[in-house]
Design a protein around this motif. Structure first.
Motif, PDB file in Angstrom:
ATOM      1  N   GLY A  88      10.725  25.106  -3.932  1.00  0.00           N
ATOM      2  CA  GLY A  88      10.573  23.748  -3.427  1.00  0.00           C
ATOM      3  C   GLY A  88      11.901  23.032  -3.301  1.00  0.00           C
ATOM      4  N   GLY A  89      12.969  23.667  -3.782  1.00  0.00           N
ATOM      5  CA  GLY A  89      14.317  23.165  -3.563  1.00  0.00           C
ATOM      6  C   GLY A  89      14.898  23.821  -2.324  1.00  0.00           C
TER       7      GLY A  89
ATOM      8  N   GLY B  24      14.813  19.979   0.015  1.00  0.00           N
ATOM      9  CA  GLY B  24      13.436  20.382  -0.255  1.00  0.00           C
ATOM     10  C   GLY B  24      13.155  21.733   0.376  1.00  0.00           C
ATOM     11  N   GLY B  25      12.106  22.380  -0.108  1.00  0.00           N
ATOM     12  CA  GLY B  25      11.792  23.704   0.411  1.00  0.00           C
ATOM     13  C   GLY B  25      10.292  23.952   0.401  1.00  0.00           C
ATOM     14  N   SER B  26       9.878  25.055   0.948  1.00  0.00           N
ATOM     15  CA  SER B  26      10.773  26.094   1.437  1.00  0.00           C
ATOM     16  C   SER B  26      11.174  25.921   2.898  1.00  0.00           C
ATOM     17  CB  SER B  26      10.114  27.472   1.264  1.00  0.00           C
ATOM     18  OG  SER B  26       8.916  27.565   2.010  1.00  0.00           O
ATOM     19  N   SER B  27      10.514  24.983   3.606  1.00  0.00           N
ATOM     20  CA  SER B  27      10.848  24.755   5.021  1.00  0.00           C
ATOM     21  C   SER B  27      12.051  23.829   5.123  1.00  0.00           C
ATOM     22  CB  SER B  27       9.646  24.161   5.754  1.00  0.00           C
ATOM     23  OG  SER B  27       8.488  24.929   5.559  1.00  0.00           O
ATOM     24  N   SER B  28      13.117  24.204   4.441  1.00  0.00           N
ATOM     25  CA  SER B  28      14.281  23.329   4.282  1.00  0.00           C
ATOM     26  C   SER B  28      14.993  23.079   5.602  1.00  0.00           C
ATOM     27  CB  SER B  28      15.238  23.934   3.254  1.00  0.00           C
ATOM     28  OG  SER B  28      15.416  25.326   3.469  1.00  0.00           O
ATOM     29  N   GLY B  29      15.363  24.149   6.305  1.00  0.00           N
ATOM     30  CA  GLY B  29      16.063  23.987   7.574  1.00  0.00           C
ATOM     31  C   GLY B  29      15.231  23.273   8.611  1.00  0.00           C
ATOM     32  N   SER B  30      13.930  23.518   8.627  1.00  0.00           N
ATOM     33  CA  SER B  30      13.045  22.840   9.578  1.00  0.00           C
ATOM     34  C   SER B  30      13.093  21.334   9.376  1.00  0.00           C
ATOM     35  CB  SER B  30      11.604  23.347   9.406  1.00  0.00           C
ATOM     36  OG  SER B  30      11.479  24.698   9.784  1.00  0.00           O
ATOM     37  N   ALA B  31      13.025  20.897   8.120  1.00  0.00           N
ATOM     38  CA  ALA B  31      13.053  19.464   7.831  1.00  0.00           C
ATOM     39  C   ALA B  31      14.374  18.838   8.263  1.00  0.00           C
ATOM     40  CB  ALA B  31      12.820  19.227   6.343  1.00  0.00           C
TER      41      ALA B  31
ATOM     42  N   LEU C 133       8.275  23.965  13.143  1.00  0.00           N
ATOM     43  CA  LEU C 133       7.209  24.644  12.428  1.00  0.00           C
ATOM     44  C   LEU C 133       7.610  24.818  10.980  1.00  0.00           C
ATOM     45  CD1 LEU C 133       6.261  27.438  14.985  1.00  0.00           C
ATOM     46  CD2 LEU C 133       4.802  25.534  14.268  1.00  0.00           C
ATOM     47  N   GLY C 134       6.683  24.495  10.092  1.00  0.00           N
ATOM     48  CA  GLY C 134       6.884  24.737   8.671  1.00  0.00           C
ATOM     49  C   GLY C 134       5.720  25.528   8.116  1.00  0.00           C
ATOM     50  N   GLY C 135       5.929  26.165   6.973  1.00  0.00           N
ATOM     51  CA  GLY C 135       4.868  26.868   6.272  1.00  0.00           C
ATOM     52  C   GLY C 135       4.634  26.205   4.930  1.00  0.00           C
TER      53      GLY C 135
ATOM     54  N   SER D 195       5.322  23.503   0.856  1.00  0.00           N
ATOM     55  CA  SER D 195       6.592  23.794   1.523  1.00  0.00           C
ATOM     56  C   SER D 195       6.796  23.120   2.873  1.00  0.00           C
ATOM     57  CB  SER D 195       6.768  25.307   1.674  1.00  0.00           C
ATOM     58  OG  SER D 195       7.025  25.894   0.427  1.00  0.00           O
ATOM     59  N   ILE D 196       5.793  22.460   3.418  1.00  0.00           N
ATOM     60  CA  ILE D 196       5.980  21.505   4.519  1.00  0.00           C
ATOM     61  C   ILE D 196       6.223  20.118   3.948  1.00  0.00           C
ATOM     62  CG2 ILE D 196       4.777  20.260   6.369  1.00  0.00           C
ATOM     63  CD1 ILE D 196       3.365  22.879   7.068  1.00  0.00           C
ATOM     64  N   ARG D 197       5.398  19.738   3.007  1.00  0.00           N
ATOM     65  CA  ARG D 197       5.385  18.349   2.528  1.00  0.00           C
ATOM     66  C   ARG D 197       6.559  18.014   1.616  1.00  0.00           C
ATOM     67  NH1 ARG D 197      -0.031  19.129  -0.148  1.00  0.00           N
ATOM     68  NH2 ARG D 197       0.655  21.295   0.074  1.00  0.00           N
ATOM     69  N   MET D 198       7.014  18.963   0.803  1.00  0.00           N
ATOM     70  CA  MET D 198       8.133  18.671  -0.100  1.00  0.00           C
ATOM     71  C   MET D 198       9.435  18.428   0.661  1.00  0.00           C
ATOM     72  SD  MET D 198       7.191  21.068  -3.428  1.00  0.00           S
ATOM     73  CE  MET D 198       7.181  22.613  -2.522  1.00  0.00           C
TER      74      MET D 198
END
Length: 499
Positions: free
Chosen positions: A148-149, A169-176, A188-190, A195-198
């Protein structure tokens, strides 16, 4: 990938592992009986594989230089144009790097996957391209998405664009980050534990974890089939609703999608309806965690008061089992990901699905590179093997059974309320942890108390920014009934307009 008959020495070793006693004569007999199975496996191996169609031409790709990758948000950049017209015409989209894009490298944040290039597009990628969007790159994510980091990616840490000394935040860090910086309109996040919301919370954007199975997971590297979700990340609520509309519905491959087509809604239909008459429950157990920042709790409570001022019926509700949610996630997440993503080479067995066999073959080499893995992956792998060796899948089964009770508790609260409200993460973006493994693991999992339960129970949940705390975004999460995303967008849009 031809299979050969096991040697007698190999069979003897297998017998020792399985605690089966066979004489020398028996070993020879069993070896002979296996020849027919070896032949069958090799016949299967020779069958041409059927895979999803890939549309739209694509050119090259490149690893971005530092000046075009300021926060290390990108793994590779590319340019794949979709339809000339459509609801997402003109949209640049970032794709999380656990999502397959044919001809574009994918490493899922893991050094053991470096060098893998998918030969199919994930269904969600095809749908975005058919809607007129343009795929502009693969966004870095955490090592096998197990954080989540934003500190575990093999390509280096992903930095928060608001304060680069903090995590994204993670795991979709780069997407955010790609969304927050305006480098793309959507991503797109997973989401398996948040891992989208964090990362949406830490970076101050909107992230939707849809109802389980609403959006097909085909062509995305799984963690555990019962918690795998994929969804949109955007700067605005309206954009998020439009993107979900392009993504939702059955694809004919994903076994998670039992009811998806019957439940697809017009997610933009209620955006301008306001919140008058909506019943919103402030989930008491979503506040006051040991790791909670009281300022974040206060900021989210202020949001609840704002919704009441806008005409919603807002009151407190208690779901005591919410405090158990992240505990239940542990056996499901750990045993599930170990069996599926590691031992099962990314997919495991026992479900009808599209199996990306080229990924499975490539990913199998993790066994020779395990020392390279992140501390989070090592910890979950070691504990998963320990539990499997002593208790098998017993605790996984107990947890899955208990999830039904947790789901029923939320459903009961959602008979009284249209949605539940709480902080997305108990804190704002955290500092990068120290290099030791204990700190690395703590920094990966300390923020998922409110997000992870809803991956288990499959309720839709939207995270959206709700003001700053000490110069960093705070985030409120709204959780709704299954397949009731449109109502979540309704409340989120009204709140967004008022802040």
């Amino acid at each position: 990938m031809a299979l050969t008959l096991p040697t007698l020495v190999e069979l003897d070793e297998i017998c020792d592992k399985l605690r089966i006693s066979l004489s020398s004569e028996d070993l020879i007999a069993y070896q002979g009986m296996m020849q027919g199975y070896v032949d069958a496996y090799n016949t299967v191996d020779a069958i041409p594989g059927k895979k999803p169609e890939t549309y739209y031409p694509r050119g090259g790709w490149h690893r971005p230089a530092a000046e075009e990758n300021k926060f290390n948000e990108w793994y590779v950049r590319c340019a794949i144009d979709g339809e000339a017209d459509g609801p997402l015409k003109g949209w640049d989209i970032a794709v999380k790097d656990n999502v397959m894009v044919a001809g574009i490298p994918m490493m899922n944040g893991a050094s053991t996957m470096e060098g893998y290039t998918p030969n199919v597009d994930a269904t969600v990628v095809t749908r975005l391209l058919k809607s007129g969007a343009r795929v502009v790159g693969k966004a870095n994510c955490e090592y096998f998405c197990l954080s989540g980091g934003s500190h575990t990616c093999a390509n280096g840490p992903v930095r928060n664009p608001i304060n680069p000394e903090r995590m994204a935040g993670g795991s979709s860090s780069g997407s955010a980050v790609a969304v927050a910086t305006g480098e793309c309109r959507g991503a797109l996040g997973g989401d398996q534990g948040g891992s989208i919301r964090m990362p949406a919370s830490f970076c101050g954007i909107v992230g939707m974890k849809p109802t389980f199975g609403l959006v097909p997971y085909t062509g995305i590297m799984p963690i555990e089939i019962t918690v795998d979700h994929v969804g949109p990340m955007t700067r605005t609520v309206a954009d998020n609703a439009k993107m979900l509309k392009a993504l939702a519905g059955k694809d004919g491959f994903d076994p998670r999608q039992v009811y998806a087509d019957e439940q697809v809604q017009d997610y933009e239909a209620l955006l301008d309806k306001g919140v008058a008459g909506l019943r919103i429950g402030i989930l008491q157990e979503g506040f006051g965690w040991a790791e909670s920042d009281p300022k974040v709790d206060a900021r989210v409570m202020a949001v609840a008061r704002k919704l009441a001022e806008l005409g919603a019926e807002v009151s407190q509700v208690s779901v005591p089992l919410h405090k158990l949610g992240s505990t239940l996630w542990a056996p499901v997440g750990i045993q599930g990901l170990y069996a599926t993503m590691l031992v099962g080479d990314g997919y495991g067995i026992s479900r009808e699905d599209y199996y990306a066999t080229d990924l499975m073959k490539f990913h199998a080499r993790w066994r020779d590179q395990a020392d390279e893995m992140s501390a989070t992956t090592k910890l979950l792998m070691l504990f998963g093997e320990y539990v499997n060796a002593r208790h098998g899948s017993y605790h996984y089964g107990k947890a899955i059974n208990a999830v039904k009770t947790l789901r029923a508790a939320y459903d009961e609260a959602l008979t009284q309320f249209d949605m539940l409200l709480m902080p997305t993460t108990p804190m704002t973006a955290t500092e990068f942890p120290a290099d030791d493994d204990v700190s690395q693991v703590k920094g990966a999992f300390e923020m998922l108390a409110n997000t992870s339960p809803f991956d288990l129970t499959h309720h839709p949940a939207i995270a959206m920014p709700c003001g700053d705390v000490d110069g960093l975004p705070a985030s409120v999460m709204l959780v709704g009934r299954h397949f009731d995303e449109a109502r979540l967008y309704q409340a989120a849009a009204a709140l967004e307009a008022s802040l």
